[in-house]
Design an enzyme around this catalytic site. Structure first.
Site, PDB file in Angstrom:
ATOM      1  N   SER A 141      36.665 -13.794 -17.530  1.00 38.97           N
ATOM      2  CA  SER A 141      37.808 -14.423 -17.957  1.00 38.97           C
ATOM      3  C   SER A 141      38.103 -15.431 -16.922  1.00 38.97           C
ATOM      4  O   SER A 141      38.013 -15.363 -15.953  1.00 38.97           O
ATOM      5  CB  SER A 141      38.667 -13.404 -18.403  1.00 38.97           C
ATOM      6  OG  SER A 141      40.046 -14.223 -18.651  1.00 38.97           O
ATOM      7  N   TYR A 154      43.826  -5.962 -16.811  1.00 37.46           N
ATOM      8  CA  TYR A 154      42.793  -6.960 -17.064  1.00 37.46           C
ATOM      9  C   TYR A 154      42.542  -8.134 -15.924  1.00 37.46           C
ATOM     10  O   TYR A 154      41.359  -8.252 -15.679  1.00 37.46           O
ATOM     11  CB  TYR A 154      43.448  -7.891 -18.335  1.00 37.46           C
ATOM     12  CG  TYR A 154      42.540  -8.548 -19.002  1.00 37.46           C
ATOM     13  CD1 TYR A 154      41.766  -8.299 -19.760  1.00 37.46           C
ATOM     14  CD2 TYR A 154      42.574 -10.165 -18.697  1.00 37.46           C
ATOM     15  CE1 TYR A 154      40.793  -9.216 -20.479  1.00 37.46           C
ATOM     16  CE2 TYR A 154      41.815 -11.011 -19.301  1.00 37.46           C
ATOM     17  CZ  TYR A 154      41.016 -10.599 -20.456  1.00 37.46           C
ATOM     18  OH  TYR A 154      40.064 -11.503 -21.053  1.00 37.46           O
TER      19      TYR A 154
END
Length: 272
Positions: A141, A154
């Site tokens: 990401s 995350y």
């Protein structure tokens, strides 16, 4: 690497980016095993592929953070199609905002977002070295390059996923093992919307940060970019070109970047 006639596994393939990558692989002539924790979602994607390209896909319900289930997925692909050429470690989860994640939440995020990649590489890389060719594609990401407002699990695990991809390329790149790392920003998926649906101000801010930072792409757009990068064997795949600019700004003055991120977070929380 040309994907035509190659055998690929796509984890988290039951929809979103994974489903779109599986579709694109089959359109380019690959044989695809679609793996997902939700067996019905995996089957739906495989059925859609086979409707267009008969015999090109199979589905497998599996927890791809589990080494034994990864082994089962690989064996199924080998039985159906032959040796695995490409592995798309795409399955991922978000996580609780702030410091709310308990140890079990951290363990789950680390297992799915990082250890799943490590456990797959352990099984595949030795075979690829013997054959002199193989391709590992990690879905990380932009949060792994820049950080994530909201979810610590995350942000941290996506940083780690990028680090593992870098290490894999450095260590085995001269042995025929290609590696790419996908770092998108906003992509229209359930995962991207999980923050705003959490009811937590930090979670809402997390989604708003992604949506406001640049264009929100469709999974199909990302899949096309990914397959083009695989064809060119590009390591860092950035569907949002602005991420590279922000990453350079971060590296050029870390303290200034951190101050800017805190201001940005405050502005988002004001409207959460």
């Amino acid at each position: 690497m040309k994907v035509a006639q190659k055998v690929a596994i796509v984890t988290g393939g039951g929809g979103g980016i994974g489903g779109a990558i599986a579709d694109r692989l089959a359109d380019q002539g690959a044989k695809v095993l679609v793996a997902d924790l939700d067996p019905n979602a995996a089957a739906a994607v495989a059925d859609g592929i086979n409707a267009r390209h008969p015999g090109s896909a199979v589905a497998e319900g599996a927890d791809v953070a589990d080494a034994d289930q990864i082994r089962r997925v690989i064996e199924r692909a080998e039985t159906e199609f032959g040796p695995v050429d490409l592995y798309f470690a795409n399955a991922g989860i978000a996580g609780a905002p702030g410091l709310d994640a308990d140890d079990a939440g951290w363990d789950l995020a680390i297992d799915v977002n990082v250890r799943a990649h490590i456990r797959a590489a352990r099984q595949l890389v030795p075979k690829w070295i013997e054959r002199g060719e193989g391709y590992f594609v990690s879905t990380a990401s932009a949060a792994g390059l820049l950080t994530q407002i909201g979810s610590a699990t995350y942000a941290v695990t996506k940083h780690a996923a990028i680090a593992f991809s870098e290490w894999l390329s450095v260590t085995y790149g001269d042995n025929g093992v290609r590696v790419s790392c996908l770092c998108p920003m906003g992509v229209e998926t359930k995962l991207m919307r999980s923050g705003e649906n959490s009811g937590d101000p930090l979670g809402v801010a997390a989604t708003r940060a992604v949506v406001s930072a640049g264009d929100v792409l469709q999974p199909e757009q990302v899949a096309e970019i990914v397959l083009d990068a695989v064809d060119r064997e590009t390591f860092l795949i950035l569907p949002h070109e602005s991420v590279l600019t922000m990453y350079r700004q971060k590296g050029s003055d870390y303290d200034r970047w951190l101050r800017g991120m805190r201001r940005y977070q405050s502005s988002l929380l004001e409207h959460a």
